[in-house]
Scaffold this motif. Structure first.
Motif, PDB file in Angstrom:
ATOM      1  N   GLY A  38       0.591  -1.235   0.013  1.00 22.42           N
ATOM      2  CA  GLY A  38       0.098   0.203  -0.116  1.00 22.42           C
ATOM      3  C   GLY A  38       0.908   1.125   0.003  1.00 22.42           C
ATOM      4  O   GLY A  38       1.790   1.253   0.595  1.00 22.42           O
ATOM      5  N   PHE A  40       0.946   5.339   0.843  1.00 21.47           N
ATOM      6  CA  PHE A  40       0.622   6.305   1.763  1.00 21.47           C
ATOM      7  C   PHE A  40       1.597   7.556   1.988  1.00 21.47           C
ATOM      8  O   PHE A  40       2.780   7.384   1.410  1.00 21.47           O
ATOM      9  CB  PHE A  40       0.211   5.657   3.219  1.00 21.47           C
ATOM     10  N   GLU A  73      -5.186   5.905   1.119  1.00 21.13           N
ATOM     11  CA  GLU A  73      -4.283   5.145   0.338  1.00 21.13           C
ATOM     12  C   GLU A  73      -4.097   5.498  -1.294  1.00 21.13           C
ATOM     13  O   GLU A  73      -5.348   5.800  -1.715  1.00 21.13           O
ATOM     14  CB  GLU A  73      -4.606   3.492   0.306  1.00 21.13           C
TER      15      GLU A  73
END
Length: 206
Positions: A38, A40, A73
């Protein structure tokens, strides 16, 4: 882990697509069915996820806005043609915050309600393999063992995770670290609300 150009006044981050692609391709590898990489941006002061105000790709006359989740995200399409074209990826965050790029291994789906020992046990080897794959050829020598999960809850500052064996684990600043041994074989844990992210728990990491 990534080539980042940071322009203070505009508060925009710039990447090349191919650099991010090299990490995100882990998401479609066999054996990573329940976990993913992910992307971020982390507030350097609060360690909370920064709000992504806008994100887009561009190259010459081509321009495409990128989507984000409600947990901020960055969602980037995985595409070999885009890798060849190698557009620039821009991300805009609030001007009054310093946000650091953060690439994490996390579950594809949130956890909620009652979660069994078996469900958590199934995630750990996948997280371990993905961390090692991201680390490169010799990573298995140096990657700490994944012994549980780090649970993050958006909007929940303090609380507790309850276990079927009667024990509890505190949630501090929206986060709780739960080892598989805390749950106990055949047991389960009860979450106060749906997680925003589920990350590996690496208690032996320095």
């Amino acid at each position: 882990m990534s080539s980042i150009a940071f322009m203070t006044q505009a508060q925009e981050y710039m990447f090349t697509y191919s650099k991010l692609f090299s990490h995100l391709k882990q998401n479609v590898k066999q054996g990573h069915e329940d976990v993913k990489v992910g992307l971020f941006f982390l507030n350097a002061d609060t360690k909370k996820n920064c709000v992504i105000q806008k994100a887009w790709m561009e190259k010459e006359q081509h321009y495409e806005e990128l989507k984000t989740t409600r947990y901020n995200e960055l969602l980037l399409p995985l595409d070999d043609n885009l890798k060849s074209a190698n557009p620039l990826v821009f991300v805009r965050t609030p001007q009054d915050q310093r946000c650091d790029f953060s690439m994490v291994v996390m579950t594809k789906q949130p956890l909620k309600g009652t979660v069994s020992y078996t469900e958590v046990e199934m995630l750990l080897p996948q997280m371990q393999v993905m961390l090692e794959d991201l680390g490169g050829m010799f990573a298995s020598w140096f990657t700490p063992d994944v012994e549980g999960v780090t649970l993050e809850f958006q909007g929940l500052v303090d609380g507790q995770v309850e276990f079927s064996n009667g024990k509890t684990k505190p949630i501090v600043n929206g986060k709780a670290q739960v080892a598989l041994s805390d749950i106990g074989q055949g047991g389960s844990m009860i979450l106060p609300q749906e997680t925003s992210r589920v990350l590996p728990y690496l208690p032996r990491a320095d």
